[in-house]
Design an enzyme around this catalytic site. Sequence first.
Site, short mmCIF file in Angstrom:
data_model
loop_
_atom_site.label_atom_id
_atom_site.label_comp_id
_atom_site.label_asym_id
_atom_site.label_seq_id
_atom_site.Cartn_x
_atom_site.Cartn_y
_atom_site.Cartn_z
N LEU A 94 0.86 -1.18 0.00
CA LEU A 94 0.00 0.00 0.00
C LEU A 94 0.90 1.23 0.00
CD1 LEU A 94 -2.77 -0.85 2.68
CD2 LEU A 94 -3.00 -0.90 0.19
N ASP A 95 0.47 2.28 -0.65
CA ASP A 95 1.24 3.52 -0.66
C ASP A 95 1.41 4.06 0.76
OD1 ASP A 95 1.25 3.38 -3.40
OD2 ASP A 95 -0.35 4.85 -3.68
N LYS A 96 2.44 4.85 0.94
CA LYS A 96 2.72 5.46 2.24
C LYS A 96 1.50 6.16 2.83
CE LYS A 96 5.34 9.29 4.29
NZ LYS A 96 6.34 10.35 4.03
#
Length: 248
Positions: free
Chosen positions: A72-74
Amino acid sequence: MPHDVAFRRLPGDFTADDLAARVLHRDGLTLIVDKPAGLPVHAGPKGGANLEALFGALRFGLPRDPALAHRLDKDTSGCLVLGRHRKALARLGKLFSNGRVSKTYWAVVRGNPEADEGRIDAPLAKRSPTRGWWMAVDPAGQPSATEWRVLKRGAGLSWLEFTPLTGRTHQIRVHAAHIGLPLLGDPIYGAAPAGGPPLHLHARAVSIPMREGKPPIEAQAPAPAHMSATFAAMGWSEDAERAAPPYV
């Protein structure tokens, strides 16, 4: 600890105990945790705080740390799937690569779509050869499809549910911007101003057919604090609370 406390602190203050308290599902093969927004899943080239560094708290009796089954993106929060050992990771890898893992995302977007639901079919490719995460709609790119439906509307914003049918980098963010509905707080594809709201993208639910012939593993993650605040400001909080189960 209430699930939103970690969002009010710097990512570096997020502890192993905080992570252990955010387990949504646990069995002998898999873990599903509620990833906090603002904390990357693994260390970048310059190091720094990251979720993977805390996986020792998630052994729960096994000799090795669990490992990421996807990313998952930051700045994306919500359901993150981990494999607890090598065989589990191999199984999860096949399920993700074959598109058999169902994922549902919540997002707040700028704008109000005319329809109540729809599907985006727009191939995606890297926008820059030196920035592999930077994507763009490109007829020569990889086939990419996302379904969406409206949950709530108001004052120039909409709360949408997205279901990605493929798993491209930044797929929901690029597709949403492509149809004129950029995500609230997206500085890359939505041109959000510096110091504005954080990204409003949340991996709400996941369903994994881990064992053939048996019901899938399922988990749901409550909305993060910054999205809950937006829901409250828009008068949507009651709907979100009804849809957000407690931690298990």
